[in-house]
Design an enzyme around this catalytic site. Sequence first.
Site, PDB file in Angstrom:
ATOM      1  N   ARG A  23       0.842  -1.215   0.000  1.00  0.00           N
ATOM      2  CA  ARG A  23       0.000   0.000   0.000  1.00  0.00           C
ATOM      3  C   ARG A  23       0.857   1.238   0.000  1.00  0.00           C
ATOM      4  O   ARG A  23       1.915   1.278   0.646  1.00  0.00           O
ATOM      5  CB  ARG A  23      -0.902   0.026   1.239  1.00  0.00           C
ATOM      6  CG  ARG A  23      -1.873   1.205   1.269  1.00  0.00           C
ATOM      7  CD  ARG A  23      -2.614   1.270   2.592  1.00  0.00           C
ATOM      8  NE  ARG A  23      -1.716   1.535   3.707  1.00  0.00           N
ATOM      9  CZ  ARG A  23      -1.297   2.758   4.048  1.00  0.00           C
ATOM     10  NH1 ARG A  23      -1.681   3.810   3.356  1.00  0.00           N
ATOM     11  NH2 ARG A  23      -0.493   2.904   5.067  1.00  0.00           N
ATOM     12  N   GLN A  24       0.411   2.252  -0.735  1.00  0.00           N
ATOM     13  CA  GLN A  24       0.964   3.597  -0.669  1.00  0.00           C
ATOM     14  C   GLN A  24      -0.191   4.548  -0.342  1.00  0.00           C
ATOM     15  O   GLN A  24      -1.334   4.334  -0.764  1.00  0.00           O
ATOM     16  CB  GLN A  24       1.624   4.002  -1.991  1.00  0.00           C
ATOM     17  CG  GLN A  24       2.936   3.267  -2.285  1.00  0.00           C
ATOM     18  CD  GLN A  24       4.086   3.870  -1.487  1.00  0.00           C
ATOM     19  OE1 GLN A  24       4.110   3.780  -0.256  1.00  0.00           O
ATOM     20  NE2 GLN A  24       5.043   4.473  -2.169  1.00  0.00           N
ATOM     21  N   SER A  25       0.084   5.635   0.371  1.00  0.00           N
ATOM     22  CA  SER A  25      -0.987   6.486   0.894  1.00  0.00           C
ATOM     23  C   SER A  25      -1.657   7.327  -0.171  1.00  0.00           C
ATOM     24  O   SER A  25      -2.827   7.695  -0.028  1.00  0.00           O
ATOM     25  CB  SER A  25      -0.441   7.401   1.996  1.00  0.00           C
ATOM     26  OG  SER A  25       0.024   6.623   3.088  1.00  0.00           O
ATOM     27  N   SER A  26      -0.967   7.676  -1.232  1.00  0.00           N
ATOM     28  CA  SER A  26      -1.538   8.551  -2.251  1.00  0.00           C
ATOM     29  C   SER A  26      -1.000   8.148  -3.609  1.00  0.00           C
ATOM     30  O   SER A  26       0.044   7.496  -3.726  1.00  0.00           O
ATOM     31  CB  SER A  26      -1.221  10.023  -1.959  1.00  0.00           C
ATOM     32  OG  SER A  26       0.167  10.256  -2.021  1.00  0.00           O
ATOM     33  N   GLN A  29       2.468   9.378  -4.237  1.00  0.00           N
ATOM     34  CA  GLN A  29       3.533   8.531  -3.705  1.00  0.00           C
ATOM     35  C   GLN A  29       3.753   7.307  -4.593  1.00  0.00           C
ATOM     36  O   GLN A  29       4.887   6.837  -4.755  1.00  0.00           O
ATOM     37  CB  GLN A  29       3.181   8.086  -2.282  1.00  0.00           C
ATOM     38  CG  GLN A  29       3.191   9.213  -1.261  1.00  0.00           C
ATOM     39  CD  GLN A  29       2.811   8.739   0.127  1.00  0.00           C
ATOM     40  OE1 GLN A  29       2.441   7.582   0.309  1.00  0.00           O
ATOM     41  NE2 GLN A  29       2.893   9.637   1.101  1.00  0.00           N
TER      42      GLN A  29
END
Length: 731
Positions: A23-26, A29
Amino acid sequence: MSIENSGKVTAEHLRRDAYLYVRQSSLKQVVNNSESTQRQYALRGRAVALGWEEDRVVVIDSDQGRSGASTAGRDGFQRLVAEVSMGRAGIVLGLEVSRLARNNTDWHRLLEICALSGTLILDEDGLYDPRTFNDRLVLGMKGTMSEAELHLLGARLRGGQLAKARRGELKQPLPVGYVHDYADRIVKDPDTAVRAAVERVLDVFTATGSARQVVKTFAAEHLTFPSRIRTGPRKGELVWGPLKHWQVLNVLHNPLYAGAFCYGRRKVERTTDGRVSIRLLPRDQWDTLIEDHHEGYVTFARWETNQATLAAQAASRGLERTATAPREGPALLQGLMICGRCGRRMTIGYHLRQGREVSDYRCMTHAIQEGGRVCQRIPGPGVEQAVAALLLEELTPLAVEAALQVTGRLAARAAEADRLRSTHLQRAQHRALLLEELTPLAVEAALQVTDRLAARAAEADRLRSTHLQRAQHRADLAKRRYLAVDPDNRLVADSLEADWNAALREVAAARKDVERARIETEPVTEALRHKLAHLAGDVHRLWHDPGTPMRERKRIARLLITDITLTKGERITARVRLSGGRHHTLDLPLPLGGGKLWQTPKPVVTAIDALLEDHTDAEIADILNQRGLTSGKGLPFHRLLVRDIREDYQLTSRFDRLRDRGLLTAYELADILDVSVPTIWKWHRGGLLEGEKYNDKNACLYPHPGPNPPRVQQGVRLDRRRPAATPKRTR
């Protein structure tokens, strides 16, 4: 791999799959921080080293670009939890705890499920078994630190934003009408059409006091309003369309249009289902408000006045209602009435009376909220007429006082008039003297208003013409692009041709709007200016002029009246509070109700009583109609209506009045003259006998013949006297 860590992996774990969560937050990113993504995918090798086959490692990466602050919208995390709870996962891999969750609730729920199903957890630092106390303690501390880290990051970013905002340097999305210059300063939009549209909205609201009236004005004048696209490939592009109510409210509420910089007007909150909710905060809770920060479309004082107007209109929809915006209904005192019993605002109801709408003022709060009785219901016409008379009486002295304050031309005459106030005649001379000077001021004010209306019409026409020019410019650009394309490239040529046709349709629509508006807009002619000048000199004529809209009368009333308290008892008491601080108490009779409203006026009954001395019912109806009198229902008179009124009011009939004067019936006269009744009738038709009609069938009563009965012409045979057995009639 250490012996301790390798000993945690059992054959039972290896029989189940390994789940790698990425997972990446945005999305930013995901695009820019590719190294973090690669490190997360590299954990697949750690699972293989622990004994899992490569095809048994399941990668869940559907949450790329999703924040870990909540499980809402994270389908990948929810799938991971489901697989662990069903006992299909032997190990869960994540680069660090923050990749799995940044919320203690979600993290500890995952730990609990892993402990129950015997699932291992692996991050970059090591391998953990949630069933052991030490590993679970370490994982709990890591989750707490991850959540705290998220708070610290947010606080650090928030502190930087607040620091820049308190200096007025924070760059924020600007509303339509403003742009950022090369130095990120807030300046007005260089497009004159955009500025004119915003100014038009603010000016119309100042004139009408209603956001809805602004929308109606733009629609009636065929004007458009600009807006900027916030997202998508056309972000930042200016588009024009019909003005919407929410756009007007945004312009009126935003202090940016008053030259003030503000931050913290809205508070962003998340609901339990993860949705974002935006709530407007009151002004005292804003973080920053800097007046005179940039050039505004209105002054800050005018913006505050607009807020007070909007707040008063919004409060009119609540329990404690205040004055609403004036509307077209016939109720003159809309929004100004207060119940004298409970102190609440009174509402308005309309009903038809003789084909005309009349108003009632009602206190309905108790009846609506608690199902009780209506507190007060007071008919409006009588109260409105009395208050209107009071306003017309007060309007002239208030206007004179205002004129004295504004101009110095009346000073000498006012001093002279003060000396003449000892008698009633001298006071009248004083009033006439002041009104003589006031009339030119009123005429001048009316002409100034007329000029402003003409200027507004010209400005609206200029805005429409600007829109037409802008559409024509876009059409010309589309035409040049179409003509410049290679004819062999049909795909591009067809697209450009479609754009050109759309631009031409927009030009045709704009031209049609301009032409229609010019036809519908009535020019301010010299005749109209002359009429307004004469009306302005006479307040009473202006008030009673049929061409004056009811909304304007209401605005005049609101300028002078603060509120009116109504109390209904044996009579109606209306306490009127004027804006200047003076108070008046009106004592009014209760209006007639039911059939009393339709009663015949007393002057009409008196006239009928007097006319019965010499006329029949039909003759009386004709005379009353000639005098312009009507019945209680406003209807013209006829024979049967006069008869009903005579009987209802027990007026002495014409027959009885003639009998009281000694007149005889035909039978009584025939007995005296010893002739038959038909002979009496023939003599009356021949003019030998005088008679008085007592009904509309030409039936008469006759005076007594006295000692000299009428002589019969020679050759006329006297009929024999009727038989004595024939009964006599009295009428």
